[in-house]
Design a protein around this motif. Structure first.
Motif, PDB file in Angstrom:
ATOM      1  N   TYR A  73     -10.796  -5.510   9.348  1.00 35.64           N
ATOM      2  CA  TYR A  73     -11.044  -5.080   7.974  1.00 35.64           C
ATOM      3  C   TYR A  73     -11.760  -6.180   7.202  1.00 35.64           C
ATOM      4  O   TYR A  73     -11.601  -7.362   7.498  1.00 35.64           O
ATOM      5  CB  TYR A  73      -9.730  -4.812   7.227  1.00 35.64           C
ATOM      6  N   GLU A 103      -9.822  -3.480  -3.115  1.00 35.92           N
ATOM      7  CA  GLU A 103     -10.627  -2.420  -2.507  1.00 35.92           C
ATOM      8  C   GLU A 103     -11.151  -1.547  -3.644  1.00 35.92           C
ATOM      9  O   GLU A 103     -10.387  -1.130  -4.517  1.00 35.92           O
ATOM     10  CB  GLU A 103      -9.799  -1.580  -1.532  1.00 35.92           C
ATOM     11  N   ASP A 118      -8.722   3.815   2.102  1.00 36.30           N
ATOM     12  CA  ASP A 118      -8.514   2.500   1.487  1.00 36.30           C
ATOM     13  C   ASP A 118      -7.048   2.285   1.115  1.00 36.30           C
ATOM     14  O   ASP A 118      -6.534   1.172   1.200  1.00 36.30           O
ATOM     15  CB  ASP A 118      -9.405   2.325   0.259  1.00 36.30           C
ATOM     16  N   LYS A 121      -5.508   1.270   4.229  1.00 37.64           N
ATOM     17  CA  LYS A 121      -5.928  -0.095   4.551  1.00 37.64           C
ATOM     18  C   LYS A 121      -5.030  -1.096   3.814  1.00 37.64           C
ATOM     19  O   LYS A 121      -4.557  -2.070   4.408  1.00 37.64           O
ATOM     20  CB  LYS A 121      -7.394  -0.291   4.141  1.00 37.64           C
ATOM     21  N   ASN A 124      -1.701  -1.296   5.434  1.00 38.52           N
ATOM     22  CA  ASN A 124      -1.763  -2.141   6.627  1.00 38.52           C
ATOM     23  C   ASN A 124      -1.800  -3.614   6.264  1.00 38.52           C
ATOM     24  O   ASN A 124      -1.188  -4.439   6.937  1.00 38.52           O
ATOM     25  CB  ASN A 124      -2.962  -1.765   7.488  1.00 38.52           C
ATOM     26  N   TYR A 125      -2.524  -3.968   5.193  1.00 35.78           N
ATOM     27  CA  TYR A 125      -2.540  -5.358   4.742  1.00 35.78           C
ATOM     28  C   TYR A 125      -1.121  -5.820   4.432  1.00 35.78           C
ATOM     29  O   TYR A 125      -0.678  -6.871   4.891  1.00 35.78           O
ATOM     30  CB  TYR A 125      -3.365  -5.527   3.461  1.00 35.78           C
TER      31      TYR A 125
END
Length: 186
Positions: A73, A103, A118, A121, A124-125
């Motif tokens: 990413y 983002e 997003d 995402k 996941n971060y």
């Protein structure tokens, strides 16, 4: 990074969204995601300049640091703390920690899958990167939504709590006459 500094950065980000980005949008100078990113960068540098210099902070776009590279990413924008003294040749090696990762999305009325992507995402971060970084999802969605937020209560009260700020903008009615900008810290 001291919590007071991080809170000031997040508060400034929310203020920029509600005042400056909304004004830029209404002036018609935000066309696509990259112009949104450029405008946000400009306002961040202008409003956080002194704080950034005093605390060795930098803003980078499309950041590919180690913690994100492992996940394949690139956050659209990051605010990082730089090492005070670093002999490394490459600037990327001067980054001590990522303070905030953002983002951005600016989408027309019918697009929403990339916004959901997003959000995932950022999830996941939060789950995969073991640090105290704050994450921001900033979405201008040119459509009317009764509930403009992309995080539901379950997400906001679990993995996003204390780590995510959501910036949203959408039309406030079905006639699409007025874009409403809002910020929510979880």
């Amino acid at each position: 990074m001291k919590k007071i500094i991080v809170n000031e950065i997040i508060s400034t980000i929310c203020n920029i969204w509600n005042k400056n980005i909304s004004q830029d949008y209404n002036l018609g100078i935000l066309l696509e995601e990259d112009t949104l990113k450029c405008a946000f960068y400009y306002h961040l540098r202008r409003k956080l300049g002194k704080l950034m210099v005093e605390n060795h902070l930098c803003i980078f776009t499309e950041y590919l640091g180690t913690e994100f590279k492992k996940m394949n990413y690139r956050p659209d924008m990051v605010i990082v703390k730089m090492k005070d003294n670093c002999d490394e040749e490459y600037l990327i090696n001067h980054v001590e920690e990522v303070i905030v990762a953002i983002e951005f999305k600016l989408k027309s009325r019918y697009e929403y899958n990339s916004i959901i992507a997003d959000r995932e995402k950022i999830k996941n971060y939060v789950k995969c990167i073991d640090n105290h970084c704050q994450y921001v999802l900033a979405v201008i969605h040119e459509k009317y939504w009764e509930n403009p937020y992309w995080f539901d209560n379950r997400q906001a009260n679990n993995w996003a709590k204390g780590r995510v700020t959501e910036l949203v903008a959408n039309y406030d009615n079905e006639k699409c006459e007025n874009m409403l900008f809002q910020a929510q810290r979880y």
